[in-house]
Design a protein around this motif. Structure first.
Motif, PDB file in Angstrom:
ATOM      1  N   LYS A 148       0.860  -1.177   0.000  1.00 21.94           N
ATOM      2  CA  LYS A 148       0.000   0.000   0.000  1.00 21.94           C
ATOM      3  C   LYS A 148       0.897   1.227   0.000  1.00 21.94           C
ATOM      4  N   ASP A 149       0.910   1.944  -1.101  1.00 24.26           N
ATOM      5  CA  ASP A 149       1.795   3.093  -1.258  1.00 24.26           C
ATOM      6  C   ASP A 149       1.027   4.213  -1.951  1.00 24.26           C
ATOM      7  N   PRO A 150       0.487   5.177  -1.183  1.00 28.86           N
ATOM      8  CA  PRO A 150      -0.299   6.255  -1.791  1.00 28.86           C
ATOM      9  C   PRO A 150       0.470   7.052  -2.840  1.00 28.86           C
ATOM     10  N   GLN A 151       1.783   7.215  -2.667  1.00 32.74           N
ATOM     11  CA  GLN A 151       2.561   8.003  -3.624  1.00 32.74           C
ATOM     12  C   GLN A 151       2.607   7.365  -5.001  1.00 32.74           C
ATOM     13  N   SER A 152       2.502   6.035  -5.049  1.00 37.13           N
ATOM     14  CA  SER A 152       2.498   5.329  -6.330  1.00 37.13           C
ATOM     15  C   SER A 152       1.091   4.908  -6.734  1.00 37.13           C
ATOM     16  N   ASN A 153       0.093   5.348  -5.964  1.00 35.23           N
ATOM     17  CA  ASN A 153      -1.306   4.997  -6.250  1.00 35.23           C
ATOM     18  C   ASN A 153      -1.475   3.481  -6.269  1.00 35.23           C
ATOM     19  N   ASP A 155      -2.297  -0.158  -4.184  1.00 33.94           N
ATOM     20  CA  ASP A 155      -2.909  -0.858  -3.061  1.00 33.94           C
ATOM     21  C   ASP A 155      -3.263  -2.260  -3.553  1.00 33.94           C
ATOM     22  N   ILE A 156      -2.330  -3.213  -3.361  1.00 38.51           N
ATOM     23  CA  ILE A 156      -2.512  -4.549  -3.915  1.00 38.51           C
ATOM     24  C   ILE A 156      -2.239  -5.600  -2.851  1.00 38.51           C
ATOM     25  N   PRO A 157      -2.874  -6.778  -2.967  1.00 34.02           N
ATOM     26  CA  PRO A 157      -2.620  -7.860  -2.016  1.00 34.02           C
ATOM     27  C   PRO A 157      -1.363  -8.628  -2.386  1.00 34.02           C
ATOM     28  N   ALA A 158      -0.959  -9.521  -1.503  1.00 31.92           N
ATOM     29  CA  ALA A 158       0.163 -10.416  -1.804  1.00 31.92           C
ATOM     30  C   ALA A 158      -0.310 -11.510  -2.755  1.00 31.92           C
ATOM     31  N   GLY A 159       0.633 -12.105  -3.461  1.00 38.46           N
ATOM     32  CA  GLY A 159       0.312 -13.232  -4.327  1.00 38.46           C
ATOM     33  C   GLY A 159       0.178 -12.866  -5.787  1.00 38.46           C
ATOM     34  N   CYS A 160       0.110 -13.888  -6.627  1.00 41.82           N
ATOM     35  CA  CYS A 160       0.048 -13.691  -8.073  1.00 41.82           C
ATOM     36  C   CYS A 160      -1.270 -13.038  -8.478  1.00 41.82           C
ATOM     37  N   GLN A 161      -1.167 -12.089  -9.377  1.00 44.70           N
ATOM     38  CA  GLN A 161      -2.339 -11.327  -9.820  1.00 44.70           C
ATOM     39  C   GLN A 161      -2.060 -10.688 -11.169  1.00 44.70           C
ATOM     40  N   GLN A 162      -3.132 -10.432 -11.916  1.00 38.14           N
ATOM     41  CA  GLN A 162      -3.028  -9.764 -13.207  1.00 38.14           C
ATOM     42  C   GLN A 162      -3.018  -8.253 -12.970  1.00 38.14           C
ATOM     43  N   MET A 163      -2.012  -7.581 -13.512  1.00 38.05           N
ATOM     44  CA  MET A 163      -1.890  -6.135 -13.330  1.00 38.05           C
ATOM     45  C   MET A 163      -2.153  -5.417 -14.637  1.00 38.05           C
ATOM     46  N   ASP A 164      -3.024  -4.397 -14.577  1.00 41.24           N
ATOM     47  CA  ASP A 164      -3.224  -3.557 -15.747  1.00 41.24           C
ATOM     48  C   ASP A 164      -2.139  -2.484 -15.775  1.00 41.24           C
ATOM     49  N   GLY A 165      -2.203  -1.595 -16.767  1.00 39.17           N
ATOM     50  CA  GLY A 165      -1.159  -0.601 -16.939  1.00 39.17           C
ATOM     51  C   GLY A 165      -0.901   0.272 -15.722  1.00 39.17           C
ATOM     52  N   PRO A 166      -1.938   0.934 -15.168  1.00 40.32           N
ATOM     53  CA  PRO A 166      -1.696   1.800 -14.001  1.00 40.32           C
ATOM     54  C   PRO A 166      -1.132   1.045 -12.794  1.00 40.32           C
ATOM     55  N   MET A 174       7.218   2.148  -7.156  1.00 40.33           N
ATOM     56  CA  MET A 174       7.238   2.180  -5.700  1.00 40.33           C
ATOM     57  C   MET A 174       8.609   1.813  -5.150  1.00 40.33           C
ATOM     58  N   ARG A 175       9.119   2.616  -4.208  1.00 36.63           N
ATOM     59  CA  ARG A 175      10.373   2.268  -3.535  1.00 36.63           C
ATOM     60  C   ARG A 175      10.358   2.595  -2.053  1.00 36.63           C
ATOM     61  N   LYS A 176       9.554   3.579  -1.610  1.00 32.07           N
ATOM     62  CA  LYS A 176       9.588   3.974  -0.203  1.00 32.07           C
ATOM     63  C   LYS A 176       9.018   2.892   0.701  1.00 32.07           C
ATOM     64  N   GLN A 177       8.118   2.042   0.164  1.00 32.19           N
ATOM     65  CA  GLN A 177       7.578   0.946   0.961  1.00 32.19           C
ATOM     66  C   GLN A 177       8.400  -0.330   0.801  1.00 32.19           C
ATOM     67  N   ASP A 178       9.476  -0.241   0.026  1.00 31.61           N
ATOM     68  CA  ASP A 178      10.353  -1.396  -0.182  1.00 31.61           C
ATOM     69  C   ASP A 178      11.542  -1.270   0.768  1.00 31.61           C
ATOM     70  N   PRO A 179      11.762  -2.261   1.646  1.00 33.42           N
ATOM     71  CA  PRO A 179      12.884  -2.154   2.597  1.00 33.42           C
ATOM     72  C   PRO A 179      14.241  -2.046   1.920  1.00 33.42           C
ATOM     73  N   ARG A 180      14.349  -2.475   0.654  1.00 31.73           N
ATOM     74  CA  ARG A 180      15.619  -2.386  -0.075  1.00 31.73           C
ATOM     75  C   ARG A 180      15.701  -1.119  -0.914  1.00 31.73           C
ATOM     76  N   GLY A 181      14.694  -0.263  -0.836  1.00 27.45           N
ATOM     77  CA  GLY A 181      14.735   1.015  -1.536  1.00 27.45           C
ATOM     78  C   GLY A 181      14.903   0.875  -3.027  1.00 27.45           C
TER      79      GLY A 181
END
Length: 294
Positions: A148-153, A155-166, A174-181
């Motif tokens: 969940k990262d508002p700056q990157s718009n 909000d997704i669950p864990a696990g395999c999923q189909q992602m559209d363009g946005p 997204m990097r601020k919510q990633d512990p490895r930056g």
């Protein structure tokens, strides 16, 4: 025929450095840049993609696509905070090269710091990336944890999923919510490029005329290439993408020695000099497997 039909619509930019350059080497090396350009996006599109409305253009992503004469191709991430020498501008983070002098200075900086001759340049902005993902019907990604990262718009669950363009755009930004930056983001970007290449070059994309035309049209409108990057170079780029997509390639990162070095440009990434030099020398020789140098 469709790629040739849409080729003339692809925007061009000057990306070939003038003056002395490294000698040509076996195989091909391409600089792939993902910029944070909002050019051409309406306010509604900026809101839908979660890009914000920052002016200017910077490089969020820098990769080298290496296609040896034979053997395994490689997609090599260059952390955008890499502290390197920028011709005419002293030392700074490598993404500053693009801000100072656009694609031409970025390519010159890559050549100077790697000793490699760059054969072509391609850049894609926020809108172009999202449109290409949508053109192939989305791609499947498998995040290990919910994000969940508002700056990157995002909000997704864990696990395999189909992602559209946005959603895919938010996932690679997204990097601020990633512990490895930035290093974690670079890993997701390589993963995304591999998945996108696999979907784009799959039989179900190529044999379906509407999807194949839509993909090529999105590429021709969303990707900017260097003026010296012609159909021959683009064929080499596609060949590298095909090797990555079919498991005949590797996704790597320039070996890093320090991820939080304090420099005049702030917190920066320093390459491992010995390991990175060995990797670039192997590329210059045209070796077909870089996994030993990662």
């Amino acid at each position: 025929g469709i790629p040739l039909l849409t080729w003339p619509f692809m925007p061009r930019v000057e990306a070939t450095p003038a003056g002395d350059r490294p000698a040509d080497t076996p195989g091909h090396v391409f600089v792939l840049a993902g910029s944070d350009s909002r050019e051409g996006l309406s306010k509604e599109e900026q809101d839908r993609l979660g890009t914000g409305d920052d002016a200017g253009r910077r490089t969020d992503t820098i990769m080298l696509l290496y296609v040896p004469p034979s053997g395994r191709a490689a997609l090599v991430s260059i952390p955008r905070d890499s502290y390197v020498a920028i011709p005419g501008h002293g030392k700074n983070k490598i993404n500053a090269a693009y801000a100072f002098g656009g694609p031409e200075l970025l390519v010159r900086t890559v050549e100077q710091n790697t000793g490699l001759h760059v054969d072509g340049f391609a850049e894609i902005g926020f809108g172009g990336f999202a449109n290409v993902v949508d053109a192939v019907g989305g791609i499947e990604m498998c995040p290990e944890t919910a994000i969940k990262d508002p700056q990157s718009n995002l909000d997704i669950p864990a696990g395999c999923q189909q992602m559209d363009g946005p959603t895919a755009l938010g996932y690679v930004r997204m990097r601020k919510q990633d512990p490895r930056g930035d290093l974690g983001r670079a890993e997701r970007q390589r993963e995304m490029v591999g998945a996108l290449a696999k979907k784009a070059l799959s039989p179900m994309t190529v044999v379906l005329p509407p999807r194949w035309f839509g993909l090529n049209w999105s590429l021709s409108r969303g990707i900017t290439v260097g003026r010296g990057t012609g159909p021959v170079e683009m064929f080499g780029l596609a060949q590298g993408g095909l090797r990555i997509a079919t498991g005949r390639g590797d996704t790597l990162m320039v070996p890093v020695g320090n991820t939080g070095a304090q420099t005049s440009a702030g917190s920066s990434v320093l390459w491992d000099e010995q390991k990175s030099s060995a990797m670039f020398e192997a590329m210059a020789r045209g070796e077909g497997d870089l996994s030993a140098y990662a």
